[in-house]
Design a protein around this motif. Structure first.
Motif, PDB file in Angstrom:
ATOM      1  N   PRO A  54       0.821  -1.218   0.000  1.00  0.00           N
ATOM      2  CA  PRO A  54       0.000   0.000   0.000  1.00  0.00           C
ATOM      3  C   PRO A  54       0.854   1.266   0.000  1.00  0.00           C
ATOM      4  CG  PRO A  54       0.101  -0.921   2.204  1.00  0.00           C
ATOM      5  CD  PRO A  54       0.813  -1.895   1.311  1.00  0.00           C
ATOM      6  N   ASP A  55       0.306   2.328  -0.577  1.00  0.00           N
ATOM      7  CA  ASP A  55       0.970   3.626  -0.519  1.00  0.00           C
ATOM      8  C   ASP A  55       0.770   4.299   0.829  1.00  0.00           C
ATOM      9  OD1 ASP A  55      -0.179   3.981  -3.829  1.00  0.00           O
ATOM     10  OD2 ASP A  55       1.912   3.697  -3.258  1.00  0.00           O
ATOM     11  N   ILE A  56      -0.397   4.043   1.438  1.00  0.00           N
ATOM     12  CA  ILE A  56      -0.735   4.640   2.732  1.00  0.00           C
ATOM     13  C   ILE A  56      -1.156   3.532   3.685  1.00  0.00           C
ATOM     14  CG2 ILE A  56      -2.324   6.163   3.986  1.00  0.00           C
ATOM     15  CD1 ILE A  56      -2.713   7.728   1.398  1.00  0.00           C
ATOM     16  N   ILE A  57      -0.651   3.566   4.904  1.00  0.00           N
ATOM     17  CA  ILE A  57      -1.169   2.716   5.981  1.00  0.00           C
ATOM     18  C   ILE A  57      -1.686   3.646   7.068  1.00  0.00           C
ATOM     19  CG2 ILE A  57      -0.594   1.065   7.794  1.00  0.00           C
ATOM     20  CD1 ILE A  57       1.341  -0.255   5.880  1.00  0.00           C
ATOM     21  N   HIS A  58      -2.970   3.470   7.406  1.00  0.00           N
ATOM     22  CA  HIS A  58      -3.644   4.351   8.370  1.00  0.00           C
ATOM     23  C   HIS A  58      -4.238   3.468   9.464  1.00  0.00           C
ATOM     24  CE1 HIS A  58      -6.581   7.978   8.982  1.00  0.00           C
ATOM     25  NE2 HIS A  58      -5.969   7.613  10.095  1.00  0.00           N
ATOM     26  N   THR A  59      -3.724   3.599  10.674  1.00  0.00           N
ATOM     27  CA  THR A  59      -4.183   2.774  11.790  1.00  0.00           C
ATOM     28  C   THR A  59      -5.072   3.558  12.745  1.00  0.00           C
ATOM     29  OG1 THR A  59      -2.174   3.284  13.047  1.00  0.00           O
ATOM     30  CG2 THR A  59      -2.139   1.300  11.699  1.00  0.00           C
ATOM     31  N   HIS A  60      -5.846   2.799  13.495  1.00  0.00           N
ATOM     32  CA  HIS A  60      -6.800   3.380  14.449  1.00  0.00           C
ATOM     33  C   HIS A  60      -6.960   2.360  15.570  1.00  0.00           C
ATOM     34  CE1 HIS A  60     -10.326   6.234  14.951  1.00  0.00           C
ATOM     35  NE2 HIS A  60     -10.557   5.335  15.877  1.00  0.00           N
ATOM     36  N   THR A  61      -6.922   2.771  16.796  1.00  0.00           N
ATOM     37  CA  THR A  61      -6.936   1.982  18.033  1.00  0.00           C
ATOM     38  C   THR A  61      -5.512   1.564  18.411  1.00  0.00           C
ATOM     39  OG1 THR A  61      -7.387  -0.225  17.089  1.00  0.00           O
ATOM     40  CG2 THR A  61      -9.300   1.145  17.657  1.00  0.00           C
ATOM     41  N   ALA A  62      -5.302   1.343  19.709  1.00  0.00           N
ATOM     42  CA  ALA A  62      -3.951   1.234  20.266  1.00  0.00           C
ATOM     43  C   ALA A  62      -3.156   0.049  19.730  1.00  0.00           C
ATOM     44  CB  ALA A  62      -4.042   1.176  21.793  1.00  0.00           C
ATOM     45  N   LYS A  63      -3.694  -1.158  19.845  1.00  0.00           N
ATOM     46  CA  LYS A  63      -2.919  -2.329  19.423  1.00  0.00           C
ATOM     47  C   LYS A  63      -2.699  -2.331  17.924  1.00  0.00           C
ATOM     48  CE  LYS A  63      -1.528  -5.072  21.709  1.00  0.00           C
ATOM     49  NZ  LYS A  63      -1.954  -6.349  22.228  1.00  0.00           N
ATOM     50  N   ALA A  64      -3.717  -1.993  17.155  1.00  0.00           N
ATOM     51  CA  ALA A  64      -3.544  -1.884  15.706  1.00  0.00           C
ATOM     52  C   ALA A  64      -2.504  -0.833  15.373  1.00  0.00           C
ATOM     53  CB  ALA A  64      -4.870  -1.536  15.038  1.00  0.00           C
ATOM     54  N   GLY A  65      -2.433   0.219  16.196  1.00  0.00           N
ATOM     55  CA  GLY A  65      -1.463   1.284  15.978  1.00  0.00           C
ATOM     56  C   GLY A  65      -0.030   0.783  16.053  1.00  0.00           C
ATOM     57  N   ILE A  66       0.334   0.084  17.130  1.00  0.00           N
ATOM     58  CA  ILE A  66       1.720  -0.358  17.275  1.00  0.00           C
ATOM     59  C   ILE A  66       2.049  -1.449  16.264  1.00  0.00           C
ATOM     60  CG2 ILE A  66       1.134  -1.967  19.158  1.00  0.00           C
ATOM     61  CD1 ILE A  66       4.466  -0.048  18.575  1.00  0.00           C
TER      62      ILE A  66
ATOM     63  N   MET B  55       3.855  -0.165  36.658  1.00  0.00           N
ATOM     64  CA  MET B  55       4.578  -0.753  35.530  1.00  0.00           C
ATOM     65  C   MET B  55       3.713  -0.837  34.284  1.00  0.00           C
ATOM     66  SD  MET B  55       7.679  -1.253  36.245  1.00  0.00           S
ATOM     67  CE  MET B  55       8.113  -2.306  34.865  1.00  0.00           C
ATOM     68  N   LYS B  56       2.416  -1.079  34.474  1.00  0.00           N
ATOM     69  CA  LYS B  56       1.530  -1.158  33.320  1.00  0.00           C
ATOM     70  C   LYS B  56       1.493   0.175  32.590  1.00  0.00           C
ATOM     71  CE  LYS B  56      -3.197  -2.190  31.854  1.00  0.00           C
ATOM     72  NZ  LYS B  56      -4.569  -2.583  32.280  1.00  0.00           N
ATOM     73  N   LYS B  57       1.407   1.271  33.350  1.00  0.00           N
ATOM     74  CA  LYS B  57       1.387   2.587  32.717  1.00  0.00           C
ATOM     75  C   LYS B  57       2.705   2.858  32.004  1.00  0.00           C
ATOM     76  CE  LYS B  57       0.289   7.424  33.299  1.00  0.00           C
ATOM     77  NZ  LYS B  57      -0.532   8.388  34.028  1.00  0.00           N
ATOM     78  N   ALA B  58       3.818   2.509  32.634  1.00  0.00           N
ATOM     79  CA  ALA B  58       5.124   2.725  32.007  1.00  0.00           C
ATOM     80  C   ALA B  58       5.210   1.981  30.677  1.00  0.00           C
ATOM     81  CB  ALA B  58       6.233   2.280  32.948  1.00  0.00           C
ATOM     82  N   LEU B  59       4.705   0.745  30.649  1.00  0.00           N
ATOM     83  CA  LEU B  59       4.726  -0.044  29.416  1.00  0.00           C
ATOM     84  C   LEU B  59       3.832   0.581  28.349  1.00  0.00           C
ATOM     85  CD1 LEU B  59       5.553  -2.532  27.812  1.00  0.00           C
ATOM     86  CD2 LEU B  59       3.685  -3.796  28.934  1.00  0.00           C
ATOM     87  N   LEU B  60       2.636   1.019  28.750  1.00  0.00           N
ATOM     88  CA  LEU B  60       1.707   1.613  27.790  1.00  0.00           C
ATOM     89  C   LEU B  60       2.254   2.925  27.226  1.00  0.00           C
ATOM     90  CD1 LEU B  60      -1.742   0.976  29.552  1.00  0.00           C
ATOM     91  CD2 LEU B  60      -0.807  -0.207  27.556  1.00  0.00           C
ATOM     92  N   VAL B  61       2.904   3.721  28.067  1.00  0.00           N
ATOM     93  CA  VAL B  61       3.517   4.966  27.598  1.00  0.00           C
ATOM     94  C   VAL B  61       4.616   4.667  26.583  1.00  0.00           C
ATOM     95  CG1 VAL B  61       4.960   6.918  28.281  1.00  0.00           C
ATOM     96  CG2 VAL B  61       2.947   6.326  29.639  1.00  0.00           C
ATOM     97  N   PHE B  62       5.440   3.657  26.883  1.00  0.00           N
ATOM     98  CA  PHE B  62       6.513   3.272  25.954  1.00  0.00           C
ATOM     99  C   PHE B  62       5.936   2.851  24.610  1.00  0.00           C
ATOM    100  CE2 PHE B  62       8.889  -0.268  24.073  1.00  0.00           C
ATOM    101  CZ  PHE B  62      10.080   0.384  23.764  1.00  0.00           C
ATOM    102  N   VAL B  63       4.896   2.014  24.632  1.00  0.00           N
ATOM    103  CA  VAL B  63       4.291   1.526  23.386  1.00  0.00           C
ATOM    104  C   VAL B  63       3.649   2.670  22.602  1.00  0.00           C
ATOM    105  CG1 VAL B  63       2.457   0.062  22.426  1.00  0.00           C
ATOM    106  CG2 VAL B  63       3.951  -0.819  24.232  1.00  0.00           C
TER     107      VAL B  63
END
Length: 392
Positions: A79-91, A120-128
């Motif tokens: 694809p020329d463009i990849i457009h993601t939406h929602t957190a897991k699909a984003g990463i 730790m969960k927040k730290a991981l989510l911020v990193f992702v």
């Protein structure tokens, strides 16, 4: 390529958007986890759907498999463009796009689950989250307040972040959310079906019945108010979600047993339930740019919302509803009681509710803005020429 974690997001959050892009010269591919609604989705949007297994929970091994399969799919489609939406699909999507050297990598941010996380969960989510933004070439918060938050807290910068139109991921179909005679008739039948009297005042909540939507506070306040106002009802439209973010056990018992609480679960069409109600109460802790207040306001309901991203842009305090602090039972009680006792104020909010939505958040306007963004980015990359507004 449009990527979400589950097909329900393509179906509900981005409804009609893929078909519109196809009709304007794009070859669109939808990607998500598998689901029961995929066949209906493909038929409605007129675009192929590809399955990449993804989970909404933190699962490193399964996420690695998802990334591997995403990379294989991207290499096949190119694809020329990849457009993601929602957190897991984003990463998964943005990392896959970067590793396959896709030049236009767009990620829409529609709320931040990490805001309510801790330790730790927040730290991981911020990193992702930051890794997702680093992989993307452009970030699209779906509200101006969310954009300000991301920049202020160092997730991205002004050059990389942009809000499409006036906000929202997909706008709202103002013709569909319109109070017709047929809808009024269905609403009247629903009130009879659920034993709601003609003089009863109905508060409605629409969404997942979970802690982060403010359900614990809502049930506590409503239960107290019923002791003083016996004619009020609470209509909950949405499913429990016991795995990720459950409400308190005592709150669930009240929902299941209280005579003034009506829980109908998930509904494909929420319009009759909105039309059967008098006030939306939406005490969420976090949102991006929520559809529910737009839908309810478009059907003339005054709205009580919390002072969070998106909600405080859709609702103007004292004009088309009330804006209150999140997690504040006293403010919620005062706002609900005002809607109960001040009929003149409630009706005044109702009169102007639809006008603000139709003027600012119509679906067609959002689609045109996004189409122009796609064309602009392709033009900058020298990938397409435009003839008669078609992409060749």
């Amino acid at each position: 390529m449009r990527i979400t974690t589950i097909p329900l997001s393509l179906d509900k959050l981005l409804e009609g958007q893929m078909r519109f892009m196809s009709e304007n010269g794009f070859e669109v591919y939808m990607v998500s986890e598998n689901g029961n609604n995929v066949d209906k989705l493909v038929k409605r949007e007129g675009c192929p759907h590809y399955v990449v297994p993804m989970t909404r929970t933190i699962s490193p091994w399964r996420d690695f498999i998802s990334l591997y399969k995403m990379i294989k799919l991207i290499k096949r489609i190119k694809p020329d463009i990849i457009h993601t939406h929602t957190a897991k699909a984003g990463i998964i999507g943005m990392l896959g796009a970067l590793l396959t050297r896709t030049s236009i990598r767009m990620h829409t941010v529609a709320g931040l689950p990490l805001i309510e996380a801790k330790g730790m969960k927040k730290a991981l989510l911020v990193f992702v989250e930051k890794l997702t933004y680093d992989c993307a070439t452009f970030i699209y918060p779906n509200s101006f307040r969310l954009k300000d938050y991301l920049i202020k807290h160092g997730y991205t910068d002004e050059k990389k972040a942009k809000v499409i139109g006036r906000g929202s991921s997909n706008g709202i179909n103002t013709d569909y959310f319109n109070l017709t005679d047929d809808l009024i008739s269905k609403a009247a039948a629903l009130r009879v079906e659920h034993g709601i009297g003609k003089t009863d005042l109905v508060f409605i909540f629409i969404g997942r019945v979970v802690r982060d939507k403010g359900i614990n506070e809502l049930i506590s306040v409503f239960k107290t108010l019923t002791d003083k106002h016996s004619h009020i009802r609470l209509l909950l439209v949405g499913p429990f979600e016991d795995e990720l973010n459950p409400v308190d056990k005592e709150v669930k018992k009240i929902i299941e047993k209280h005579s003034a609480v009506i829980h109908v679960g998930y509904k494909d069409d929420v319009r009759p339930y909105v039309a059967a109600s008098d006030v939306l109460v939406f005490p969420s802790y976090r949102e991006g740019f929520p559809n529910v207040p737009m839908q309810c306001a478009c059907l003339n309901l005054p709205c009580i919302v919390t002072d969070i991203n998106g909600c405080n842009e859709i609702i103007e305090d004292g004009i088309n509803g009330l804006v209150i602090p999140s997690k504040d039972e006293n403010s919620l009680r005062v706002a609900m009681e005002r809607m109960i006792t001040d009929e003149e104020f409630r009706l005044a909010c109702s009169v102007v509710a639809r006008e603000k939505i139709t003027a600012n958040y119509s679906r067609e306007n959002i689609w045109e803005e996004l189409l122009n963004e796609y064309r602009l980015l392709l033009g900058k990359k020298g990938k397409r020429q435009f003839i008669n507004e078609r992409i060749l």
